[in-house]
Design a protein around this motif. Structure first.
Motif, PDB file in Angstrom:
ATOM      1  N   UNK A 122       1.813   6.753  -2.770  1.00 31.13           N
ATOM      2  CA  UNK A 122       1.807   8.160  -2.367  1.00 31.13           C
ATOM      3  C   UNK A 122       0.400   8.744  -2.208  1.00 31.13           C
ATOM      4  N   UNK A 123      -0.604   7.889  -2.074  1.00 29.82           N
ATOM      5  CA  UNK A 123      -1.966   8.342  -1.827  1.00 29.82           C
ATOM      6  C   UNK A 123      -2.447   7.790  -0.485  1.00 29.82           C
ATOM      7  N   UNK A 124      -3.179   8.582   0.257  1.00 22.74           N
ATOM      8  CA  UNK A 124      -3.660   8.163   1.577  1.00 22.74           C
ATOM      9  C   UNK A 124      -4.746   7.094   1.455  1.00 22.74           C
ATOM     10  N   UNK A 125      -4.581   6.031   2.264  1.00 23.89           N
ATOM     11  CA  UNK A 125      -5.571   4.959   2.331  1.00 23.89           C
ATOM     12  C   UNK A 125      -6.111   4.936   3.757  1.00 23.89           C
ATOM     13  N   UNK A 126      -7.396   5.199   3.890  1.00 23.31           N
ATOM     14  CA  UNK A 126      -8.011   5.236   5.211  1.00 23.31           C
ATOM     15  C   UNK A 126      -8.564   3.855   5.538  1.00 23.31           C
ATOM     16  N   UNK A 127      -8.062   3.267   6.641  1.00 24.60           N
ATOM     17  CA  UNK A 127      -8.491   1.937   7.070  1.00 24.60           C
ATOM     18  C   UNK A 127      -8.745   1.955   8.570  1.00 24.60           C
ATOM     19  N   UNK A 128      -9.624   1.077   9.004  1.00 28.25           N
ATOM     20  CA  UNK A 128      -9.833   0.930  10.443  1.00 28.25           C
ATOM     21  C   UNK A 128      -8.643   0.234  11.088  1.00 28.25           C
ATOM     22  N   UNK A 129      -8.090  -0.746  10.360  1.00 28.64           N
ATOM     23  CA  UNK A 129      -6.919  -1.469  10.846  1.00 28.64           C
ATOM     24  C   UNK A 129      -5.946  -1.676   9.686  1.00 28.64           C
ATOM     25  N   UNK A 130      -4.665  -1.597  10.001  1.00 29.31           N
ATOM     26  CA  UNK A 130      -3.629  -1.840   8.991  1.00 29.31           C
ATOM     27  C   UNK A 130      -2.677  -2.897   9.527  1.00 29.31           C
ATOM     28  N   UNK A 131      -2.305  -3.807   8.647  1.00 27.69           N
ATOM     29  CA  UNK A 131      -1.387  -4.887   9.031  1.00 27.69           C
ATOM     30  C   UNK A 131      -0.220  -4.920   8.046  1.00 27.69           C
ATOM     31  N   UNK A 132       0.984  -4.848   8.585  1.00 22.88           N
ATOM     32  CA  UNK A 132       2.186  -4.910   7.757  1.00 22.88           C
ATOM     33  C   UNK A 132       2.721  -6.338   7.749  1.00 22.88           C
TER      34      UNK A 132
END
Length: 395
Positions: free
Chosen positions: A146-156
């Protein structure tokens, strides 16, 4: 300054993605909701740890449904490339009689997992456990715990919908639906296919294998073995037909599969052996001339009318094309794998979501299907490596 990549989920596809990412270019973090990584990886190893399959890559590609979606990834990181990568990590392998690839005898799944994780840690990959994906904030940043994670790229790399005990529960599907990503309900694959057995037959034959047979459905045919279970039929000879069986169940509420008890013999040969046998008793002919097992003979007896069983031509046809009706799939949570998840139309050729730039989906969470025998792990590994190559090339 390095850019950041957040990988959500700790399984095969995320491990291979991280292993091939350029850590001089990226800071990479794997977020895993469990206390440890690779739980499904370990459970898969309990039934015989198939790392991949050794057949020619052109044949391997044809095992997938749809095969065109994964083709480029499988060609980019082939089964041979995967074997070589494992060897380079001091995980020797051998090819079994079924052409499946296993860790060298004596090497347990936990050892393979630990070796891979140690390699990732040596590369500087950061692991954060008990970190659960819960959606996106207003700026499309990941919400982890429930906390924002700032990333250049995200992979699920969130896996499918089977084996909830490993954390692969598929509950993430709703989050993507809410985000406008096209999804499909999870469906059991490589599972029990339910058949109504005669009670007496089941008490006599439950747990027994049908060896060296071929099974066909909707024009697809697979040689192998199947096992009689309380609920129906399982085994590699029928797992490969999962897509075809599901298709029939959807359209007709039932599916018909056909068993060939003697796939190496022609109908004419079987008929000739029956007609020209010196034995008078049909059951003796089947045992002595055709080497059918008591299980196969009992199947013929309980399903065929007596006059059919005693007619050489009709009996021969049944031996080559014995029908069984599947009325339902086994439980989703007990399936080895699942189809469904993220629609393939929701991602581009590099597995990037059309609706959320710089965010990608790989592995079993995408709607492709494959039989057991190393194909599932191979595709997960290949999608991970393919994406790493794309990300490494970004200027």
């Amino acid at each position: 300054m390095k850019k950041t990549i957040s990988i959500i989920g700790g399984g095969t596809s995320s491990f291979l993605l991280a292993a091939f990412l350029n850590t001089e270019k990226y800071e990479v973090t794997i977020y895993e909701k469990n206390k440890t990584s690779g739980r499904k990886f370990l459970v898969a190893g309990k039934g015989g740890f198939n790392l991949t399959h050794s057949e020619a890559v052109s044949e391997l590609i044809e095992r997938y449904t749809p095969n065109d979606f994964l083709k480029e990834a499988l060609l980019h990181f082939t089964n041979d490339a995967f074997i070589n990568w494992l060897h380079a990590r001091n995980i020797p392998t051998y090819i079994g009689t079924s052409k499946r690839v296993y860790p060298k005898e004596g090497i347990k799944p936990i050892t393979v997992l630990k070796t891979i994780l140690d390699h990732l840690k040596e590369k500087g990959i950061l692991f954060k456990y008990e970190h659960t994906f819960s959606g996106w904030d207003a700026e499309n940043n990941l919400l982890i715990n429930d906390k924002s994670i700032i990333s250049d790229y995200s992979v699920f790399s969130l896996g499918g919908g089977s084996w909830k005990i490993t954390g692969s529960n598929g509950l993430w599907l709703e989050k993507f639906e809410q985000k406008g990503v096209k999804t499909l309900p999870f469906e059991a694959s490589n599972c029990t296919f339910k058949i109504s057995w005669d009670r007496d037959f089941l008490s006599k034959h439950e747990g027994k294998p049908l060896k060296n047979i071929a099974v066909s459905c909707l024009g697809k045919r697979q040689k192998g073995e199947a096992v009689i279970t309380k609920m129906g039929l399982e085994g590699n000879a029928i797992y490969s037909l999962s897509p075809q069986i599901r298709t029939q169940l959807k359209s007709q509420k039932k599916a018909v599969i056909y068993l060939d008890f003697k796939p190496t013999l022609s109908l004419e040969t079987i008929s000739s052996k029956i007609v020209n046998s010196n034995f008078k008793n049909t059951t003796q002919i089947l045992k002595k001339e055709l080497k059918l097992t008591p299980l196969q003979i009992d199947l013929l007896k309980i399903k065929l009318p007596k006059d059919h069983y005693l007619n050489a031509l009709l009996l021969s046809e049944s031996i080559k094309k014995f029908p069984l009706e599947v009325y339902e799939l086994g439980l989703l949570d007990e399936a080895i794998s699942t189809a469904g998840g993220i629609s393939l139309t929701s991602v581009d050729s590099n597995f990037q979501l059309h609706t959320i730039p710089n965010q990608f989906c790989i592995g079993e969470m995408l709607n492709w299907d494959a039989p057991t025998g190393g194909y599932l792990i191979q595709a997960c590994a290949s999608t991970g490596v393919y994406l790493s190559n794309y990300l490494n090339k970004i200027d």
